[in-house]
Design a protein around this motif. Structure first.
Motif, mmCIF file in Angstrom:
data_model
loop_
_atom_site.group_PDB
_atom_site.id
_atom_site.type_symbol
_atom_site.label_atom_id
_atom_site.label_comp_id
_atom_site.label_asym_id
_atom_site.label_seq_id
_atom_site.Cartn_x
_atom_site.Cartn_y
_atom_site.Cartn_z
ATOM 1 N N ILE A 220 29.549 6.252 -16.323
ATOM 2 C CA ILE A 220 29.239 5.076 -17.268
ATOM 3 C C ILE A 220 27.914 5.851 -17.886
ATOM 4 O O ILE A 220 27.486 5.501 -18.973
ATOM 5 C CB ILE A 220 28.991 3.815 -16.459
ATOM 6 C CG1 ILE A 220 30.307 3.269 -16.024
ATOM 7 C CG2 ILE A 220 28.413 2.780 -17.312
ATOM 8 C CD1 ILE A 220 30.305 2.032 -15.024
ATOM 9 N N GLU A 221 26.932 6.408 -17.007
ATOM 10 C CA GLU A 221 25.560 6.888 -17.743
ATOM 11 C C GLU A 221 25.881 7.882 -18.898
ATOM 12 O O GLU A 221 25.330 7.779 -19.783
ATOM 13 C CB GLU A 221 24.866 7.360 -16.627
ATOM 14 C CG GLU A 221 24.531 6.485 -15.598
ATOM 15 C CD GLU A 221 23.483 5.599 -15.999
ATOM 16 O OE1 GLU A 221 22.670 5.882 -16.948
ATOM 17 O OE2 GLU A 221 23.484 4.407 -15.193
ATOM 18 N N LYS A 222 26.999 8.806 -18.208
ATOM 19 C CA LYS A 222 27.234 9.773 -19.293
ATOM 20 C C LYS A 222 27.799 9.096 -20.770
ATOM 21 O O LYS A 222 27.533 9.524 -21.952
ATOM 22 C CB LYS A 222 28.087 10.731 -18.828
ATOM 23 C CG LYS A 222 28.534 11.896 -19.694
ATOM 24 C CD LYS A 222 29.781 12.828 -19.318
ATOM 25 C CE LYS A 222 30.076 13.969 -20.154
ATOM 26 N NZ LYS A 222 30.981 14.991 -19.482
ATOM 27 N N GLU B 6 26.212 14.970 -3.812
ATOM 28 C CA GLU B 6 26.568 16.128 -3.099
ATOM 29 C C GLU B 6 25.825 15.937 -1.765
ATOM 30 O O GLU B 6 26.398 16.417 -0.673
ATOM 31 C CB GLU B 6 25.874 17.308 -3.699
ATOM 32 C CG GLU B 6 26.470 17.761 -4.922
ATOM 33 C CD GLU B 6 27.865 18.333 -4.814
ATOM 34 O OE1 GLU B 6 28.196 18.817 -3.569
ATOM 35 O OE2 GLU B 6 28.917 18.071 -5.340
ATOM 36 N N LYS B 7 24.881 15.056 -1.678
ATOM 37 C CA LYS B 7 24.063 14.752 -0.261
ATOM 38 C C LYS B 7 25.191 13.970 0.546
ATOM 39 O O LYS B 7 25.244 14.280 1.623
ATOM 40 C CB LYS B 7 22.917 14.180 -0.516
ATOM 41 C CG LYS B 7 22.246 13.853 0.763
ATOM 42 C CD LYS B 7 20.558 13.093 0.354
ATOM 43 C CE LYS B 7 19.933 12.926 1.851
ATOM 44 N NZ LYS B 7 18.642 12.248 1.265
ATOM 45 N N MET C 110 30.916 7.654 -2.406
ATOM 46 C CA MET C 110 31.230 8.638 -3.560
ATOM 47 C C MET C 110 31.890 8.200 -4.763
ATOM 48 O O MET C 110 31.457 8.816 -6.031
ATOM 49 C CB MET C 110 31.864 9.810 -2.817
ATOM 50 C CG MET C 110 31.153 10.799 -2.124
ATOM 51 S SD MET C 110 31.711 12.166 -1.313
ATOM 52 C CE MET C 110 32.832 11.756 -0.246
ATOM 53 N N ASN C 111 32.865 7.699 -4.744
ATOM 54 C CA ASN C 111 33.957 6.962 -5.905
ATOM 55 C C ASN C 111 32.818 6.215 -6.693
ATOM 56 O O ASN C 111 32.935 6.084 -7.934
ATOM 57 C CB ASN C 111 34.971 6.389 -5.368
ATOM 58 C CG ASN C 111 36.024 7.290 -4.891
ATOM 59 O OD1 ASN C 111 36.003 8.501 -5.190
ATOM 60 N ND2 ASN C 111 36.841 6.880 -4.115
ATOM 61 N N CYS C 112 32.077 5.331 -6.115
ATOM 62 C CA CYS C 112 31.195 4.234 -6.499
ATOM 63 C C CYS C 112 30.211 5.072 -7.600
ATOM 64 O O CYS C 112 29.979 4.904 -8.675
ATOM 65 C CB CYS C 112 30.298 3.463 -5.455
ATOM 66 S SG CYS C 112 29.468 2.295 -6.421
ATOM 67 N N LEU C 113 29.537 6.249 -7.030
ATOM 68 C CA LEU C 113 28.649 6.986 -7.701
ATOM 69 C C LEU C 113 29.211 7.830 -9.041
ATOM 70 O O LEU C 113 28.461 7.995 -9.881
ATOM 71 C CB LEU C 113 27.824 7.919 -6.441
ATOM 72 C CG LEU C 113 27.110 7.108 -5.375
ATOM 73 C CD1 LEU C 113 26.348 8.389 -4.559
ATOM 74 C CD2 LEU C 113 25.961 6.433 -5.944
ATOM 75 N N HIS C 114 30.408 8.294 -8.613
ATOM 76 C CA HIS C 114 31.108 9.057 -9.639
ATOM 77 C C HIS C 114 31.551 8.053 -10.654
ATOM 78 O O HIS C 114 30.890 8.621 -11.830
ATOM 79 C CB HIS C 114 32.326 9.557 -9.191
ATOM 80 C CG HIS C 114 32.975 10.459 -9.760
ATOM 81 N ND1 HIS C 114 34.264 10.495 -10.467
ATOM 82 C CD2 HIS C 114 32.453 11.743 -10.471
ATOM 83 C CE1 HIS C 114 34.693 11.426 -11.052
ATOM 84 N NE2 HIS C 114 33.638 12.058 -11.285
ATOM 85 N N ALA D 292 21.634 13.329 -11.829
ATOM 86 C CA ALA D 292 20.944 13.187 -10.484
ATOM 87 C C ALA D 292 22.093 12.503 -9.389
ATOM 88 O O ALA D 292 21.874 12.912 -8.221
ATOM 89 C CB ALA D 292 19.542 12.064 -10.375
ATOM 90 N N LEU D 293 22.834 11.629 -9.985
ATOM 91 C CA LEU D 293 23.553 10.965 -9.136
ATOM 92 C C LEU D 293 25.039 12.138 -8.692
ATOM 93 O O LEU D 293 25.098 11.966 -7.595
ATOM 94 C CB LEU D 293 24.537 9.839 -10.239
ATOM 95 C CG LEU D 293 23.611 8.438 -10.217
ATOM 96 C CD1 LEU D 293 24.594 7.699 -11.380
ATOM 97 C CD2 LEU D 293 23.209 7.724 -9.192
ATOM 98 N N MET D 294 25.130 12.843 -9.478
ATOM 99 C CA MET D 294 26.081 13.604 -9.198
ATOM 100 C C MET D 294 25.697 15.106 -8.413
ATOM 101 O O MET D 294 26.395 15.317 -7.553
ATOM 102 C CB MET D 294 27.116 14.124 -10.378
ATOM 103 C CG MET D 294 27.931 12.916 -11.039
ATOM 104 S SD MET D 294 29.060 12.250 -9.752
ATOM 105 C CE MET D 294 30.041 13.725 -9.324
#
Length: 443
Positions: free
Chosen positions: A50-52, A109-110, A41-45, A102-104
């Motif tokens: 970075i994307e933002k 969330e999944k 989850m931290n990795c995706l966050h 989509a990531l967040m």
């Protein structure tokens, strides 16, 4: 002997799973699974941030360069091609913001929901699944561990009896070698040896018996441990497969190359750049800034037409009003036009003299030679020096006009002419014309 065993009493002599207590690595894997969910989850966050940030940088870059291109000297189809890079940045920025969402909104969330449903916290701390794994392995290992402890006790007794038997035999041998050997002492030492030998035999039998009993418990022990292990293998299998499925979804969200909108952005960019036409751009520049521009070439104008024509190129409007500064009315009469602020204005009739060479727009020398500069200062009224202050910004449109900012002070050095213009001198020494109603006298 108590029905439980203390882990602190276990001497782990091997790294094998079958050794008492080594199942704890499998139990610890349950806790590790929960921690790995948090790590992912931290990795995706972090990736979403970075994307933002990248999307925001693209937007700012595109906006800044679009303004620079629009204000710069580039023109025509090549300007559109260059600007298409800014459009590409804006479109790609939107796509990266969608990746972040989509990531967040989906992946994060999944994963968070799966972690919540798979690991259940207890009131006293830890997870229910960890306790179940610990209890399962402990129960499966308990009979075998208990018998193993008994075997260790029998082994210690047997080895101790062997040590005593060897010591007694050594004493008997040494006693026989002594010169002052006492028969009674010798007999006692011999009896001790025999007694030790009997103890060795007895402890050996008990030791061997405990080993046999332990060997009988080993197959069910292995079977029970295998069953518990497989149960938590399945639990870990679910986590691994879930992570694999989730990572594939993350890949799908990150892979913009498979997004048709992303491909469209670059197809459009390529088409726009390919549409650059040097011939078209040069033709446009010729028509708008070169020899192809229309020109109001000087023509002979009759004196009466000159009087009744509309205001000259210096006709300006006051910024706060929609009326012309001043001038000849367009009804054809010799009366000056009225402004909205004055119902009657002073009539100003120009003094047209047949000998006045100033009616020739290309002569300012007074001798009719015609070699004067039409952009030189026009004849002005008698010189006056009145300090004035600008009410509005004004940007000179021609070479003989001043430019100034609202609030700027300078000197009026000529009276207002019949078209509402005055001559002034800026503090830097530059002289020129300006609209009279753009300034006010300084009291």
């Amino acid at each position: 002997m108590s029905g439980t065993y203390d882990d602190s009493m276990i001497d782990v002599s091997s790294d094998s799973f079958w050794e008492v207590g080594n199942y704890k690595r499998t139990v610890r894997r349950v806790d590790d699974g929960h921690r790995l969910c948090g790590d992912l989850m931290n990795c995706l966050h972090e990736r979403a941030r970075i994307e933002k940030a990248y999307a925001q940088q693209l937007t700012e870059w595109g906006k800044r360069w679009r303004q620079l291109i629009e204000k710069g000297p580039q023109y025509g189809s090549l300007e559109r091609a260059w600007s298409a890079l800014c459009t590409e940045a804006e479109k790609v920025s939107e796509l990266h913001m969608e990746v972040k969402a989509a990531l967040m909104g989906e992946d994060y969330e999944k994963l968070k929901g799966w972690q919540r449903d798979s690991y259940h916290k207890q009131m006293i701390g830890g997870f229910k699944e960890t306790k179940e794994a610990e209890d399962g392995f402990r129960k499966a290992q308990k009979p075998w561990a208990k018998k193993l402890k008994e075997v260790e006790t029998m082994k210690k007794s047997y080895h101790s009896a062997c040590k005593e038997e060897k010591l007694a035999a050594s004493r008997e041998t040494n006693s026989k070698l002594e010169s002052n050997n006492n028969p009674d002492t010798q007999k006692k030492l011999q009896e001790k040896v025999e007694k030790c030998q009997q103890e060795v035999q007895k402890t050996k039998e008990r030791y061997e018996k405990s080993i046999d009993e332990l060997n009988k418990l080993t197959p069910p022990y292995m079977e029970n441990m295998e069953q518990v292990f497989e149960q938590w293998q399945q639990f870990e299998d679910k986590r691994i497969n879930f992570f694999k499925e989730l990572l594939l979804e993350v890949k799908q969200h990150l892979d913009l190359s498979s997004n048709h909108r992303f491909q469209t952005v670059y197809h459009t960019l390529e088409d726009t750049i390919s549409a650059t036409d040097a011939e078209e751009d040069l033709k446009w520049f010729r028509s708008n800034h070169g020899p192809g521009m229309p020109m109001n070439w000087p023509q002979f104008e009759d004196w009466s037409i000159d009087i009744n024509r509309t205001l000259s190129r210096r006709e300006k409007k006051k910024p706060s009003e929609g009326v012309m500064l001043t001038g000849i009315n367009q009804t054809g009469s010799d009366q000056p036009a009225k402004t909205g602020s004055s119902a009657s204005s002073v009539e100003k009739t120009p003094d047209w003299s047949d000998e006045d060479t100033s009616c020739n727009p290309f002569s300012t020398n007074g001798d009719g030679s015609g070699d004067g500069n039409p952009f030189e200062d026009e004849p002005t009224s008698p010189v006056v020096s009145v300090p004035v202050r600008a009410l509005y910004d004004y940007e000179g449109q021609e070479q003989d006009e001043l430019s100034f900012k609202a609030g700027e002070e300078f000197t009026k050095i000529g009276e207002e002419d019949d078209q509402g213009w005055c001559k002034g001198r800026l503090k830097g020494g530059q002289t020129g014309l300006y609209p009279a109603n753009y300034v006010e006298d300084i009291q």
